[in-house]
Design a protein around this motif. Structure first.
Motif, PDB file in Angstrom:
ATOM      1  N   SER A 187       0.951  -1.286   0.038  1.00 26.27           N
ATOM      2  CA  SER A 187       0.122  -0.081   0.016  1.00 26.27           C
ATOM      3  C   SER A 187       0.882   1.088   0.002  1.00 26.27           C
ATOM      4  CB  SER A 187      -0.917  -0.052   1.170  1.00 26.27           C
ATOM      5  OG  SER A 187      -0.224  -0.131   2.453  1.00 26.27           O
ATOM      6  N   ILE A 188       0.313   2.474  -0.667  1.00 23.38           N
ATOM      7  CA  ILE A 188       0.983   3.421  -0.665  1.00 23.38           C
ATOM      8  C   ILE A 188       0.192   4.709  -0.418  1.00 23.38           C
ATOM      9  CG2 ILE A 188       2.303   5.294  -2.332  1.00 23.38           C
ATOM     10  CD1 ILE A 188       2.900   2.791  -4.035  1.00 23.38           C
ATOM     11  N   SER A 189       0.829   5.826   0.528  1.00 25.50           N
ATOM     12  CA  SER A 189      -0.093   6.739   0.921  1.00 25.50           C
ATOM     13  C   SER A 189       0.745   8.096   0.471  1.00 25.50           C
ATOM     14  CB  SER A 189      -0.962   6.818   2.126  1.00 25.50           C
ATOM     15  OG  SER A 189       0.258   6.831   3.193  1.00 25.50           O
ATOM     16  N   LEU A 214      -4.536   9.372  -0.912  1.00 27.45           N
ATOM     17  CA  LEU A 214      -3.769  10.655  -0.462  1.00 27.45           C
ATOM     18  C   LEU A 214      -4.626  11.399   0.481  1.00 27.45           C
ATOM     19  CD1 LEU A 214      -2.688  13.205  -3.142  1.00 27.45           C
ATOM     20  CD2 LEU A 214      -4.224  13.971  -1.589  1.00 27.45           C
ATOM     21  N   MET A 215      -3.897  11.783   1.406  1.00 29.03           N
ATOM     22  CA  MET A 215      -4.555  12.662   2.644  1.00 29.03           C
ATOM     23  C   MET A 215      -4.406  14.229   2.237  1.00 29.03           C
ATOM     24  SD  MET A 215      -6.408  13.016   5.504  1.00 29.03           S
ATOM     25  CE  MET A 215      -6.783  11.531   6.101  1.00 29.03           C
ATOM     26  N   LEU A 216      -5.157  14.975   2.502  1.00 32.09           N
ATOM     27  CA  LEU A 216      -5.163  16.254   2.315  1.00 32.09           C
ATOM     28  C   LEU A 216      -4.933  17.170   3.656  1.00 32.09           C
ATOM     29  CD1 LEU A 216      -8.240  17.224  -0.360  1.00 32.09           C
ATOM     30  CD2 LEU A 216      -5.753  16.760  -0.904  1.00 32.09           C
ATOM     31  N   HIS A 217      -3.674  17.112   3.995  1.00 29.19           N
ATOM     32  CA  HIS A 217      -3.090  17.531   5.365  1.00 29.19           C
ATOM     33  C   HIS A 217      -3.238  19.157   5.333  1.00 29.19           C
ATOM     34  CE1 HIS A 217      -2.173  13.862   7.455  1.00 29.19           C
ATOM     35  NE2 HIS A 217      -1.612  13.643   6.228  1.00 29.19           N
ATOM     36  N   SER A 274      -1.274  18.913  -9.544  1.00 27.94           N
ATOM     37  CA  SER A 274      -1.767  18.333  -8.565  1.00 27.94           C
ATOM     38  C   SER A 274      -3.162  17.954  -8.973  1.00 27.94           C
ATOM     39  CB  SER A 274      -2.154  19.578  -7.308  1.00 27.94           C
ATOM     40  OG  SER A 274      -0.751  20.053  -6.864  1.00 27.94           O
ATOM     41  N   TYR A 275      -3.640  18.203  -9.587  1.00 25.15           N
ATOM     42  CA  TYR A 275      -4.974  17.651  -9.928  1.00 25.15           C
ATOM     43  C   TYR A 275      -5.014  16.416 -10.536  1.00 25.15           C
ATOM     44  CZ  TYR A 275      -9.156  16.978 -12.870  1.00 25.15           C
ATOM     45  OH  TYR A 275     -10.345  16.192 -13.401  1.00 25.15           O
ATOM     46  N   SER A 281      -5.635   9.321  -7.670  1.00 25.21           N
ATOM     47  CA  SER A 281      -5.747   8.435  -6.338  1.00 25.21           C
ATOM     48  C   SER A 281      -6.917   7.532  -6.093  1.00 25.21           C
ATOM     49  CB  SER A 281      -5.607   9.414  -5.120  1.00 25.21           C
ATOM     50  OG  SER A 281      -5.684   8.627  -3.887  1.00 25.21           O
ATOM     51  N   THR A 282      -6.878   6.372  -5.813  1.00 26.26           N
ATOM     52  CA  THR A 282      -8.001   5.576  -5.471  1.00 26.26           C
ATOM     53  C   THR A 282      -8.786   6.110  -4.372  1.00 26.26           C
ATOM     54  OG1 THR A 282      -6.656   4.089  -3.937  1.00 26.26           O
ATOM     55  CG2 THR A 282      -6.871   3.366  -6.312  1.00 26.26           C
TER      56      THR A 282
END
Length: 464
Positions: A187-189, A214-217, A274-275, A281-282
């Motif tokens: 897994s990759i984040s 992907l987490m939008l921190h 970025s888009y 991203s899944t």
């Protein structure tokens, strides 16, 4: 230096570790340099033995960061040029073959999670440390990948639960991919682009050719300033890229954008790449509703799920302080965007009108000198972890905590900390702080532009 063998005769001549180093960081380096300078002693690394050391267990993560920073400064002062010499040695790769052999000998068949992130601490580090613990408990490994900068050169740095740190030149993405492909990546984040540009992250993901989340921190994917605060120090509410170009031109970009953004050159280019990353991203997650809404304004057709970093815990007021405390708390590292000048205006007004109220900064600010001019302000300085903070809270005994960030924070671990301490929140109605407290029906909120006299009166009425 966690595992050293020292010659007894040399130890007798040089003496023990210097007391000025305190506990844990720098003392063994000082001893080695002293013995080399005074006696011509040679120091070696024995690559035929592997000793596993679980970092930061003795002193904790926060103390490690502070200890390394302090030790680095002392070493550079005592031995000018030391830091650059040691970093050059690391990057030149004298021990690379030994590290490769070690990697091959301890490489695990365990499922391994790859985190792509940065090295600037803050909420992302807190979040990742939690994830590392979860993976370890479930019997899995993790790898952290980030871009670091040294002497104007950039390197991919790979670290993890069972891997010695490895470095690849920023242009050697093929070597990096080859190394990663030998790991059992399940897994990759993507947590942050850090010092890498969006283009470099995009190319990396394309070559890895694996699904990722992907987490939008924060807002680094759409704003080079990361926080959506314009050149005038106001929340911009995410404007068109043409307006943002002017803001970037007139602003000092924070790390890591100061390094990564020039590779792209324009806000429009940043958002375009970025888009593609976000769309590919899944799973895309945001820690708060407001973060999701802001990103949907930039990219209307992306699918963003809201997932808080932790569940809200029941709030219990700090009983000790409510009978008599006239102390107001502000936690953490306070910069301009975290409300520095809002706090200064408040301190000035309360000093004139409510002089018996004390404002205590539990931590530090980007301009301690400015705030120290007020007699009603106290600044504790940086504290070392929760235990140290609890002691300070007992000493000053505050009843409320202020959260006056002028940017829309995406989660705010500081809010979590203050609520766990039983400090009643006063806050600006913006970002995740507003989302969370509104949902909990807790605290007293104000607009970012609220008149300081009304804020001060509300605080005084509550604590009197």
């Amino acid at each position: 230096g966690f595992c050293m063998m020292i010659n007894g005769d040399i130890y007798e001549k040089i003496g023990g570790f210097g007391k000025e180093w305190g506990k844990g960081y720098g003392e063994e380096v000082d001893w080695c340099l002293k013995s080399a300078n005074e006696l011509g002693v040679l120091h070696g690394c024995y690559t035929g033995v592997f000793v596993y050391h679980e970092g930061s267990v003795s002193f904790g993560q926060e103390m490690r960061i502070e200890g390394e920073r302090r030790a680095g400064e002392l070493l550079e002062k005592k031995y000018p040029g030391f830091n650059s010499k040691i970093q050059s040695y690391v990057y030149e790769g004298a021990l690379n073959q030994a590290k490769i052999n070690l990697d091959l000998s301890i490489r695990s068949s365990k499922d391994t999670h790859l985190f792509i992130s940065h090295s600037f601490g803050g909420g992302i580090e807190t979040y990742l440390n939690t994830k590392y613990v979860e993976l370890k408990k479930s019997g899995k490994d993790y790898i952290n990948l980030k871009v670091v900068t040294f002497a104007d050169l950039q390197y991919w740095q790979v670290s993890g639960s069972f891997y010695t740190d490895r470095y690849f030149e920023i242009g050697d993405i093929a070597g990096l991919i080859k190394w990663l492909e030998k790991r059992n990546l399940t897994s990759i984040s993507v947590e942050h682009m850090g010092n890498a540009s969006a283009n470099e992250i995009y190319e990396l993901l394309k070559l890895l050719n694996k699904s990722y989340s992907l987490m939008l921190h924060d807002f680094s994917w759409v704003c080079p300033k990361i926080n959506l605060v314009d050149q005038l120090g106001r929340y911009c509410n995410l404007r068109e890229s043409t307006t943002c170009e002017l803001c970037v031109e007139k602003s000092n970009l924070p790390s890591p954008s100061a390094i990564s953004f020039p590779k792209l050159g324009t806000v429009a280019s940043l958002r375009k790449v970025s888009y593609k990353i976000i769309k590919g991203s899944t799973v895309v997650e945001a820690p708060s509703i407001s973060t999701r809404q802001i990103y949907l304004k930039a990219f209307p057709d992306i699918d963003v799920k809201v997932k808080a970093h932790h569940r809200e815990r029941p709030f219990k007021q700090r009983e000790k302080s409510y009978a008599s405390s006239k102390v107001v708390a502000i936690l953490g590292a306070i910069s301009d965007v975290k409300g520095l000048y809002k706090y200064k205006d408040l301190a000035d007004y309360m000093e004139r009108n409510y002089p018996n109220v004390t404002i205590v900064f539990f931590g530090y600010t980007s301009n301690d000198e400015l705030l120290s001019q007020n007699k009603n302000v106290k600044i504790t300085g940086k504290y070392s972890g929760r235990e140290d903070l609890l002691k300070l809270i007992d000493i000053y005994d505050p009843s409320i905590c202020l959260h006056f960030s002028i940017w829309p924070e995406t989660f705010s671990y500081t809010l979590s900390e203050s609520l766990s301490l039983g400090l009643y929140p006063f806050y600006f109605k913006i970002g995740a702080v507003n989302d969370r407290l509104t949902k909990c029906k807790l605290g007293q909120g104000f607009s970012v532009d609220e008149d300081v006299s009304l804020v001060a009166k509300a605080i005084y009425d509550f604590i009197k």
